[in-house]
Design an enzyme around this catalytic site. Structure first.
Site, PDB file in Angstrom:
ATOM      1  N   ARG A 241       0.767  -1.464  -0.026  1.00 36.19           N
ATOM      2  CA  ARG A 241      -0.014   0.093   0.406  1.00 36.19           C
ATOM      3  C   ARG A 241       1.125   1.346  -0.324  1.00 36.19           C
ATOM      4  NH1 ARG A 241      -3.424  -0.161   5.045  1.00 36.19           N
ATOM      5  NH2 ARG A 241      -1.199  -1.605   5.581  1.00 36.19           N
TER       6      ARG A 241
ATOM      7  N   ASN B 250      -6.286  -2.541   2.569  1.00 35.04           N
ATOM      8  CA  ASN B 250      -6.186  -4.475   2.616  1.00 35.04           C
ATOM      9  C   ASN B 250      -7.277  -4.339   2.947  1.00 35.04           C
ATOM     10  OD1 ASN B 250      -3.137  -4.423   2.695  1.00 35.04           O
ATOM     11  ND2 ASN B 250      -3.333  -4.181   5.085  1.00 35.04           N
TER      12      ASN B 250
END
Length: 89
Positions: free
Chosen positions: A19, A37
């Site tokens: 990320r 996530n």
């Protein structure tokens, strides 16, 4: 031309700075969006910006950061609004 896309990335993509790397790549391309996530182990990436910039990010998502192992990526058009800036959730 500005557009938006949603990517669902599967494989070893959690716990490997995926990320954060996505945010860095997206910001470098001038894209807005979010990377988060999912409970099933995938990472969801939603981006808005120039089509060519999204394509460049899509290429990066194919492999991600060094410790990631991308097994599958799914891309779809995104029609909902996307907030300015790029966040990680």
């Amino acid at each position: 031309m500005k557009t938006a896309a949603r990517f669902l990335v599967s494989g070893r993509v959690q716990g490997v700075s995926f990320r954060a790397g996505t945010r860095q790549q997206a910001q470098a391309q001038g894209l807005d969006g979010i990377a988060r996530n999912l409970e099933d182990g995938r990472v969801e990436v939603i981006v808005h910006g120039e089509a060519a910039a999204i394509d460049t990010l899509a290429q990066w998502l194919q492999h991600g950061p060094p410790n990631a192992r991308v097994e599958r990526i799914r891309r779809e058009r995104w029609l909902a609004p996307v907030e300015a800036g790029f966040s990680v959730a």
